[in-house]
Design a protein around this motif. Structure first.
Motif, PDB file in Angstrom:
ATOM      1  N   THR A  35       1.747  -9.828   1.318  1.00  0.00           N
ATOM      2  CA  THR A  35       1.715  -8.400   1.638  1.00  0.00           C
ATOM      3  C   THR A  35       1.231  -7.545   0.465  1.00  0.00           C
ATOM      4  OG1 THR A  35       4.069  -8.204   1.116  1.00  0.00           O
ATOM      5  CG2 THR A  35       3.475  -8.566   3.430  1.00  0.00           C
ATOM      6  N   TYR A  38      -4.303  -6.087   1.550  1.00  0.00           N
ATOM      7  CA  TYR A  38      -4.300  -5.218   2.732  1.00  0.00           C
ATOM      8  C   TYR A  38      -5.714  -4.987   3.229  1.00  0.00           C
ATOM      9  CZ  TYR A  38      -5.193  -1.906  -1.060  1.00  0.00           C
ATOM     10  OH  TYR A  38      -5.702  -1.288  -2.167  1.00  0.00           O
ATOM     11  N   PHE A  65       2.662  -4.900   9.075  1.00  0.00           N
ATOM     12  CA  PHE A  65       3.362  -4.600   7.831  1.00  0.00           C
ATOM     13  C   PHE A  65       2.722  -3.375   7.205  1.00  0.00           C
ATOM     14  CE2 PHE A  65       4.725  -4.774   3.495  1.00  0.00           C
ATOM     15  CZ  PHE A  65       5.934  -5.446   3.497  1.00  0.00           C
ATOM     16  N   ASP A  67       3.713  -0.021   4.255  1.00  0.00           N
ATOM     17  CA  ASP A  67       4.650   0.398   3.216  1.00  0.00           C
ATOM     18  C   ASP A  67       4.284   1.811   2.751  1.00  0.00           C
ATOM     19  OD1 ASP A  67       6.309   0.760   1.034  1.00  0.00           O
ATOM     20  OD2 ASP A  67       6.024  -1.281   0.287  1.00  0.00           O
ATOM     21  N   ASP A  69       5.788   3.667   0.666  1.00  0.00           N
ATOM     22  CA  ASP A  69       5.979   3.865  -0.771  1.00  0.00           C
ATOM     23  C   ASP A  69       4.738   3.460  -1.571  1.00  0.00           C
ATOM     24  OD1 ASP A  69       8.593   4.782  -0.353  1.00  0.00           O
ATOM     25  OD2 ASP A  69       9.385   2.733  -0.388  1.00  0.00           O
ATOM     26  N   LYS A  70       4.062   2.403  -1.158  1.00  0.00           N
ATOM     27  CA  LYS A  70       2.860   1.940  -1.869  1.00  0.00           C
ATOM     28  C   LYS A  70       1.599   2.645  -1.391  1.00  0.00           C
ATOM     29  CE  LYS A  70       4.456  -2.742  -2.849  1.00  0.00           C
ATOM     30  NZ  LYS A  70       4.250  -4.167  -2.568  1.00  0.00           N
ATOM     31  N   ASP A  71       1.532   2.962  -0.104  1.00  0.00           N
ATOM     32  CA  ASP A  71       0.267   3.412   0.474  1.00  0.00           C
ATOM     33  C   ASP A  71       0.209   4.900   0.827  1.00  0.00           C
ATOM     34  OD1 ASP A  71      -0.629   0.790   0.278  1.00  0.00           O
ATOM     35  OD2 ASP A  71       0.181   0.281   2.239  1.00  0.00           O
ATOM     36  N   THR A  75      -0.801   5.242   5.201  1.00  0.00           N
ATOM     37  CA  THR A  75       0.133   4.594   6.119  1.00  0.00           C
ATOM     38  C   THR A  75       0.026   5.192   7.514  1.00  0.00           C
ATOM     39  OG1 THR A  75       1.632   4.296   4.247  1.00  0.00           O
ATOM     40  CG2 THR A  75       2.553   3.978   6.451  1.00  0.00           C
ATOM     41  N   ARG A 103       8.543   0.644   6.033  1.00  0.00           N
ATOM     42  CA  ARG A 103       8.690  -0.067   4.762  1.00  0.00           C
ATOM     43  C   ARG A 103       8.922  -1.537   5.074  1.00  0.00           C
ATOM     44  NH1 ARG A 103      11.021   4.913   3.905  1.00  0.00           N
ATOM     45  NH2 ARG A 103      10.320   5.952   2.003  1.00  0.00           N
ATOM     46  N   GLY A 104       7.905  -2.195   5.579  1.00  0.00           N
ATOM     47  CA  GLY A 104       8.028  -3.606   5.954  1.00  0.00           C
ATOM     48  C   GLY A 104       7.434  -3.857   7.327  1.00  0.00           C
ATOM     49  N   TRP A 105       7.879  -4.948   7.941  1.00  0.00           N
ATOM     50  CA  TRP A 105       7.349  -5.331   9.246  1.00  0.00           C
ATOM     51  C   TRP A 105       7.864  -4.400  10.336  1.00  0.00           C
ATOM     52  CZ3 TRP A 105       3.355  -8.368   9.857  1.00  0.00           C
ATOM     53  CH2 TRP A 105       3.047  -9.295   8.862  1.00  0.00           C
ATOM     54  N   ARG A 139      -0.988  -4.038   5.714  1.00  0.00           N
ATOM     55  CA  ARG A 139      -0.808  -5.165   4.812  1.00  0.00           C
ATOM     56  C   ARG A 139      -0.608  -6.496   5.539  1.00  0.00           C
ATOM     57  NH1 ARG A 139      -0.045  -3.863  -0.463  1.00  0.00           N
ATOM     58  NH2 ARG A 139      -0.274  -1.651  -0.845  1.00  0.00           N
TER      59      ARG A 139
END
Length: 173
Positions: A35, A38, A65, A67, A69-71, A75, A103-105, A139
């Motif tokens: 993950t 992406y 997936f 996220d 916080d990262k993207d 998102t 934030r995940g799957w 991701r």
């Protein structure tokens, strides 16, 4: 039903994306074990992922997936899932506005918990992002089939036959 028991049927299909940045293509999207990589689209919305099977397949869940916080603005916050025989007869199966920031799957069962959709082609649209972002990052994306022993005739009890001999010859090879 626990999704961990559902088989991943993603590798049985041919995948295409509407656009991608160089080096951030469809291979990153289908690499669901990592993950940190992406797919990132490049172009006008809606961004799409088209998944074509050589024959009709039972599809229970679309899982992706993301996220926040990262993207951040990359998102997706709205997802549409369409299905059909070809890209010219697609019909809307599911239209989802994400209630919480992912934030995940994120698992999106296509029909009710016990049913699966039969399709040659599935198209996933990403029309809107958080913070009005233009491009989308995903991701990982996978399609999950029905439980391995869940045949249509058995689950719907269309045919009353239950002997091992019947199930041995229920389909053509």
């Amino acid at each position: 039903m626990t999704l961990s028991k559902l088989p991943d049927i993603s590798r049985l299909a041919f995948w295409t994306v509407s656009s991608s940045k160089q080096g951030l293509g469809v291979s990153n999207l289908t690499d669901t074990n990592n993950t940190d990589t992406y797919w990132q689209s490049d172009g006008q919305q809606p961004h799409t992922v088209t998944i074509k099977f050589p024959s009709r397949h039972h599809i229970h869940t679309v899982s992706f997936f993301a996220d926040i916080d990262k993207d951040e603005s990359y998102t997706p916050c709205k997802i549409r899932i369409l299905s059909g025989t070809t890209q010219y007869d697609l019909q809307l199966v599911k239209d989802v506005d994400l209630a919480t920031e992912p934030r995940g799957w994120v698992d999106l069962p296509l029909l009710d918990d016990s049913a699966s959709l039969m399709a040659h082609l599935v198209q996933i649209e990403f029309p809107l992002n958080y913070e009005n972002g233009r491009d989308v990052r995903v991701r990982g994306l996978r399609l999950l089939g029905p439980p391995p022993n869940d045949h249509m005739f058995k689950s719907e009890k269309i045919l009353p036959y239950t002997t091992p001999e019947y199930f041995m010859y229920e389909s053509l090879r």
